[in-house]
Design a protein around this motif. Structure first.
Motif, PDB file in Angstrom:
ATOM      1  N   GLN A  15      46.461  39.359  41.795  1.00 25.68           N
ATOM      2  CA  GLN A  15      47.047  40.243  42.793  1.00 25.68           C
ATOM      3  C   GLN A  15      46.293  41.557  42.943  1.00 25.68           C
ATOM      4  O   GLN A  15      46.707  42.414  43.707  1.00 25.68           O
ATOM      5  N   HIS A  66      44.122  44.597  43.985  1.00 22.97           N
ATOM      6  CA  HIS A  66      43.571  45.075  45.254  1.00 22.97           C
ATOM      7  C   HIS A  66      42.279  45.852  45.032  1.00 22.97           C
ATOM      8  O   HIS A  66      41.727  46.408  45.979  1.00 22.97           O
ATOM      9  N   GLU A 126      44.919  51.656  42.543  1.00 25.33           N
ATOM     10  CA  GLU A 126      45.747  50.866  43.460  1.00 25.33           C
ATOM     11  C   GLU A 126      46.521  49.765  42.749  1.00 25.33           C
ATOM     12  O   GLU A 126      47.500  49.235  43.292  1.00 25.33           O
ATOM     13  N   ASP A 127      46.095  49.424  41.525  1.00 27.71           N
ATOM     14  CA  ASP A 127      46.758  48.349  40.785  1.00 27.71           C
ATOM     15  C   ASP A 127      47.840  48.840  39.826  1.00 27.71           C
ATOM     16  O   ASP A 127      48.626  48.037  39.320  1.00 27.71           O
ATOM     17  N   ARG A 148      51.479  48.180  41.041  1.00 23.41           N
ATOM     18  CA  ARG A 148      51.699  46.731  41.092  1.00 23.41           C
ATOM     19  C   ARG A 148      51.902  46.156  39.690  1.00 23.41           C
ATOM     20  O   ARG A 148      52.811  45.349  39.449  1.00 23.41           O
TER      21      ARG A 148
END
Length: 466
Positions: A143, A145, A318-319, A322
């Protein structure tokens, strides 16, 4: 081979079912005593249970309740007479798979057995996929990004289709072993063993015999021939974690094995050929170790046919949200809670440096989940969990490498002691909780002291009774 258990106090019915289900790939075991049948189901979990409702000593409902609680994935089909259908229907509502009303025809039995076994197979596949996804979540490869991480994961997928050796580089906590397992799981060797070897956890005198095995009489105490970890990886993958900690002499023996795929056990004369794929990982600068003469250059080139470099979490902002969300959901399920993060919570996470990378983020999410009641986490929860500003400021006077080492050591020591306290001082239980072996757990507890003194002490503390 599918194993079916029949528990019915009528011996004739059990024998009849055995005859009706006589076919390739199916084994039927019958029991007239429900207690004995239940004990067998616990000892050797079957793929399907055919269970009578009315039996002396223990009813079918009682057997079902005990077995379903312990092994909820095993499908259970009730065998019921006309007067007990209502009880069988109630059992289905509580988790039983189906029921057959006596007397039943062979076609009816075959139909329900086929459906139940297909259901069991599907359940097994779902569990495998859940485990695989949980492993992927450790590095969030599927997942991510982050362009750099996606590029490295694509390289892993392409490498998986070959038998080339792979060197996985990255800081502690970036998910090097999980990446190695990902490569193994996508390779043609996925059905073979995955054998991890923690090169830093064993002293040099021990790791040689552990890796290469030994013949009977090779040294005092060698009372029998023992295969080493390399041989146990036959047909699968050998993963050498922290390869940079391997001694130079052992590097020479390893290089010979990598070149020839054959080894001699300690005290042995004959060559033993081993068919395995080799993956390795390190958080060290091997180029610097080559220059200093502590790592063999030819071994480095032989092990790094393909190199994968995992970026640290601070380079993957960015991770962070998440991953944090993934771990919160996982630990909420594990601890039976309902905890989510607010937008401010995730913003606060992005301000952290995460020197312990994904492992640190995972441990923080577990700690927050374990200590908080159901509800929403805010920015203040991150601030309370973060190290004191004074402690971080004091490290700023050090070079980045030294500061990071001391910070990580403090974190690992605090984490290990917290897990140990939660397990009431039981080191074995704490090591299982942390997902490491006992020696590695001892090393985690010692890390802070070693980092502060600047010394490396490979001797582990004496194990105390538990």
């Amino acid at each position: 081979m599918s194993r079916i258990l029949v528990i019915d106090d009528e011996a004739a019915l059990g024998e009849n079912i055995q005859r009706m289900l006589r076919m390739p790939g199916v084994t039927v075991c019958t029991f007239v005593d429900p207690a004995v049948g239940l004990a067998d189901a616990f000892a050797h979990p079957p793929d399907l249970v055919l269970l009578d409702v009315r039996m002396p000593g223990m009813t079918g409902e009682e057997v079902f309740a005990k077995l379903h609680e312990a092994q909820p994935s095993i499908p259970i089909v009730f065998l019921t007479a006309f007067g007990s259908v209502e009880g069988a229907v109630l059992a289905i509502r509580n988790g039983a798979f189906d029921y057959l009303q006596k007397p039943f025809k062979r076609e009816e039995l075959l139909l329900v057995v086929k459906r139940a076994l297909s259901h069991a197979t599907l359940e097994h596949e779902v569990e495998k996929l859940k485990s695989r996804l949980e492993s992927l979540g450790e590095v969030d490869a599927a997942q991510s990004h982050n362009a750099a991480m996606l590029d490295q994961m694509d390289k892993c997928r392409r490498a998986a289709g070959t038998d080339a050796t792979v060197m996985i580089l990255g800081e502690s906590g970036t998910g090097k072993e999980v990446t190695a397992r990902l490569i193994h799981d996508q390779s043609r060797r996925k059905d073979g063993p995955f054998v991890p070897v923690e090169c830093s956890a064993m002293p040099g005198s021990l790791i040689e015999s552990e890796l290469f095995g030994y013949e009977k009489g090779a040294f005092t105490g060698a009372e029998r021939t023992k295969k080493g970890l390399i041989e146990s990886a036959e047909g699968g993958t050998l993963f050498l974690d922290e390869i940079g900690d391997l001694g130079v002499e052992l590097q020479t023996r390893l290089f010979r094995f990598v070149e020839e795929r054959a080894l001699r056990r300690l005290g042995g004369l004959s060559l033993v050929r081993v068919d395995c794929r080799i993956l390795c990982a390190t958080n060290q600068d091997l180029a610097a170790k080559i220059k200093s003469g502590t790592f063999r250059e030819e071994l480095y080139y032989r092990l790094s046919v393909i190199t994968v470099k995992l970026p640290p979490l601070r380079e993957r902002p960015e991770d962070v949200p998440r991953l944090a969300r993934f771990f919160l959901e996982r630990f909420s399920r594990r601890y039976g809670k309902s905890i989510i993060g607010s937008p401010q919570f995730y913003e606060a996470l992005l301000k952290e440096r995460w020197p312990g990378n994904v492992r640190q983020l995972k441990n923080v999410m577990e700690r927050l989940t374990a200590l908080h009641a159901d509800g929403v986490l805010g920015a203040e929860d991150v601030e309370e969990d973060s190290p004191r500003v004074e402690a971080v400021s004091s490290l700023s006077a050090l070079p980045w490498k030294d500061a990071r080492e001391q910070y990580l050591a403090s974190f690992e020591s605090s984490y290990a002691n917290a897990v140990l306290a939660r397990c009431n001082g039981n080191v074995s239980a704490a090591a299982r909780e942390a997902g490491v072996d006992r020696k590695t757990f001892y090393a985690l507890m010692k890390r802070e002291k070693d980092a502060q003194t600047g010394e490396f002490n490979p001797q582990l503390p004496q194990e105390s009774g538990e």
